[in-house]
Design a protein around this motif. Structure first.
Motif, PDB file in Angstrom:
ATOM      1  N   ASN A  40      11.438   6.907  30.005  1.00 18.97           N
ATOM      2  CA  ASN A  40      12.795   6.366  30.193  1.00 18.97           C
ATOM      3  C   ASN A  40      13.765   7.501  30.525  1.00 18.97           C
ATOM      4  N   GLU A  41      14.153   7.586  31.791  1.00 16.66           N
ATOM      5  CA  GLU A  41      15.032   8.664  32.234  1.00 16.66           C
ATOM      6  C   GLU A  41      16.468   8.220  32.493  1.00 16.66           C
ATOM      7  N   VAL A  42      16.823   7.014  32.061  1.00 18.74           N
ATOM      8  CA  VAL A  42      18.215   6.589  32.154  1.00 18.74           C
ATOM      9  C   VAL A  42      18.973   7.285  31.028  1.00 18.74           C
ATOM     10  N   PRO A  43      19.959   8.112  31.356  1.00 17.90           N
ATOM     11  CA  PRO A  43      20.622   8.902  30.302  1.00 17.90           C
ATOM     12  C   PRO A  43      21.525   8.054  29.414  1.00 17.90           C
ATOM     13  N   ARG A  44      21.621   8.456  28.168  1.00 22.58           N
ATOM     14  CA  ARG A  44      22.584   7.882  27.224  1.00 22.58           C
ATOM     15  C   ARG A  44      23.715   8.887  27.062  1.00 22.58           C
ATOM     16  N   ARG A  45      24.928   8.405  26.882  1.00 18.19           N
ATOM     17  CA  ARG A  45      26.066   9.316  26.736  1.00 18.19           C
ATOM     18  C   ARG A  45      25.814  10.284  25.579  1.00 18.19           C
ATOM     19  N   LYS A  46      25.827  11.567  25.886  1.00 19.45           N
ATOM     20  CA  LYS A  46      25.558  12.636  24.932  1.00 19.45           C
ATOM     21  C   LYS A  46      24.207  12.456  24.247  1.00 19.45           C
ATOM     22  N   GLY A  47      23.326  11.728  24.891  1.00 20.24           N
ATOM     23  CA  GLY A  47      22.024  11.461  24.284  1.00 20.24           C
ATOM     24  C   GLY A  47      20.966  12.458  24.700  1.00 20.24           C
ATOM     25  N   GLY A  48      20.180  12.903  23.741  1.00 15.77           N
ATOM     26  CA  GLY A  48      19.043  13.762  24.037  1.00 15.77           C
ATOM     27  C   GLY A  48      19.378  15.207  24.321  1.00 15.77           C
ATOM     28  N   SER A  49      20.659  15.588  24.191  1.00 13.55           N
ATOM     29  CA  SER A  49      21.021  16.975  24.503  1.00 13.55           C
ATOM     30  C   SER A  49      21.664  17.692  23.327  1.00 13.55           C
ATOM     31  N   THR A  50      21.524  17.138  22.132  1.00 13.39           N
ATOM     32  CA  THR A  50      22.147  17.747  20.956  1.00 13.39           C
ATOM     33  C   THR A  50      21.101  18.406  20.061  1.00 13.39           C
ATOM     34  N   LEU A  51      21.277  19.692  19.786  1.00  7.64           N
ATOM     35  CA  LEU A  51      20.471  20.393  18.783  1.00  7.64           C
ATOM     36  C   LEU A  51      21.276  20.457  17.490  1.00  7.64           C
ATOM     37  N   ARG A  52      20.611  20.181  16.393  1.00  3.85           N
ATOM     38  CA  ARG A  52      21.287  20.189  15.094  1.00  3.85           C
ATOM     39  C   ARG A  52      20.554  21.108  14.125  1.00  3.85           C
ATOM     40  N   LEU A  53      21.326  21.766  13.291  1.00  3.22           N
ATOM     41  CA  LEU A  53      20.759  22.535  12.192  1.00  3.22           C
ATOM     42  C   LEU A  53      20.678  21.628  10.976  1.00  3.22           C
ATOM     43  N   THR A  54      19.562  21.666  10.281  1.00  7.93           N
ATOM     44  CA  THR A  54      19.438  20.884   9.054  1.00  7.93           C
ATOM     45  C   THR A  54      19.586  21.827   7.861  1.00  7.93           C
ATOM     46  N   ARG A  55      20.633  21.614   7.097  1.00  3.67           N
ATOM     47  CA  ARG A  55      20.895  22.414   5.897  1.00  3.67           C
ATOM     48  C   ARG A  55      20.880  21.494   4.685  1.00  3.67           C
ATOM     49  N   PHE A  56      20.341  21.982   3.578  1.00  7.73           N
ATOM     50  CA  PHE A  56      20.024  21.113   2.455  1.00  7.73           C
ATOM     51  C   PHE A  56      20.885  21.372   1.220  1.00  7.73           C
ATOM     52  N   ARG A  57      21.216  20.290   0.587  1.00  2.49           N
ATOM     53  CA  ARG A  57      21.799  20.336  -0.754  1.00  2.49           C
ATOM     54  C   ARG A  57      20.765  19.722  -1.678  1.00  2.49           C
TER      55      ARG A  57
END
Length: 366
Positions: A40-57
């Motif tokens: 599926n190459e139909v883009p979603r707004r701001k979809g699939g291009s976000t890298l996130r850091l996972t920090r834990f409590r």
């Protein structure tokens, strides 16, 4: 005439695949008894291009922090040989590498993926941006879980299904524009998004339906927010849209695909759709005067085709799924636990609910 049509849009390219990926692959083979499908190459707004850091409590949950680099739209369907299009994806990883917050282990993983993506684009051999990135990350997941089914997910721009889809859209009873007008009026929406396309000059285009003119139109899509590509909307007829599909220059979104699939089913084809439909098969059938349950069409309710194999409590509430690149930074013990989590999730039909320890490594290892 072929008696069956199978369409798969259940997997999108993304810079950091979620824990849905593994279940998607297993369920794909289980439900379809096949290993070939459409990416599926139909883009979603701001979809699939976000890298996130996972920090834990510890004992509370995951705090996911967005890194810079997210773009409005990723041109997944453009050729990987297009330096500008490929550079949008590379830029997401480069922005993460330039940020001081990721750990050394996280940067090692980001850099490895970026390097392999760039190498894949350099020798792409006609593949799209989405295909190259998916191939890189699919290989990373396979190293993590050797039992992951091998799927051949290709871009619709290169698939022989194009002719069948184009034919169906030109055969809509009463005409495609009339059907789209019914949908726009029923939803009270002046514009309907229909898909993405490519101009003869290689410019990414947005295809939509405008209710006021009762016609489809295309205009340049500002993928990276730079307004690099500009231009006014241009009308497009059904025949022109069909020709774009046939020539691999238009990727229909869920609304157009649902319409094509209902028309195929009305014509006697057995249709199978693997991936979320957002109610659009039901909607298209309704506007064509039939009940989707009366058609030879098989599809699964949204989010029942696949799910995240494991997740964690989120600091902000709800659950946060595991992500591939985060897992790759963990210890060998944690990585070895992933296939067991996947197996358990497939057996129970739901995500494994992990507890939030002091780190992701501890949470997955436990």
């Amino acid at each position: 005439m072929r008696s069956e049509f199978t369409y798969t849009d259940g997997w999108h390219p993304t810079v950091n695949p979620s824990a849905r990926m593994a279940v998607h692959h297993h369920r794909f083979v289980q439900l379809l008894d096949d290993h070939r499908g459409i990416l599926n190459e139909v883009p979603r707004r701001k979809g699939g291009s976000t890298l996130r850091l996972t920090r834990f409590r510890s004992g509370v949950g995951v705090d996911a922090v967005d890194l810079p680099g997210t773009v409005p739209w990723v041109p997944w369907w453009l050729p990987a040989s297009d330096a500008w299009a490929a550079g949008i994806v590379s830029g997401v990883y480069r922005a993460a590498l330039d940020d001081p917050r990721p750990t050394v282990a996280e940067k090692v993983v980001y850099d490895r993926v970026r390097t392999r993506f760039d190498e894949g684009c350099a020798g792409s051999g006609g593949l799209t941006v989405g295909e190259v990135l998916h191939g890189v990350l699919d290989a990373e997941h396979r190293a993590l879980d050797p039992d992951l089914p091998r799927l051949e997910l290709v871009s619709l721009t290169r698939s022989p299904l194009r002719d069948i889809i184009a034919e169906a859209l030109t055969d809509v009873p009463g005409g495609l524009e009339e059907l789209l007008g019914k949908g726009a009026r029923a939803q009270g929406r002046p514009l309907l998004g229909l898909g993405v396309a490519t101009s003869p000059e290689g410019v990414p285009l947005n295809l939509r339906f405008r209710l006021s003119s009762r016609a489809m139109e295309v205009e340049p899509l500002d993928c990276d927010g730079t307004k690099r590509h500009r231009g006014k909307p241009r009308p497009v007829t059904t025949d022109e849209a069909a020709d774009l599909i046939r020539h691999g220059r238009l990727v229909p979104g869920s609304r157009l695909m649902a319409t094509a699939e209902v028309v195929m089913a009305l014509g006697g084809r057995r249709v199978r759709h693997y991936g979320n439909t957002y109610g659009r098969l039901t909607e298209a059938a309704h506007h064509l005067g039939v009940a989707v349950d009366d058609l030879p069409a098989v599809f699964w309710p949204d989010d029942e085709d696949s799910w995240h194999y494991a997740d964690l409590p989120s600091v902000g509430g709800g659950r946060y799924p595991l992500h591939l690149l985060d897992i790759l930074t963990c210890s060998e013990r944690a990585r070895e636990n992933v296939p067991h989590l996947i197996t358990h999730s497939l057996r129970t039909g739901r995500p494994v609910r992990l507890e939030a320890k002091e780190t992701l490594d501890a949470s997955v290892s436990d």
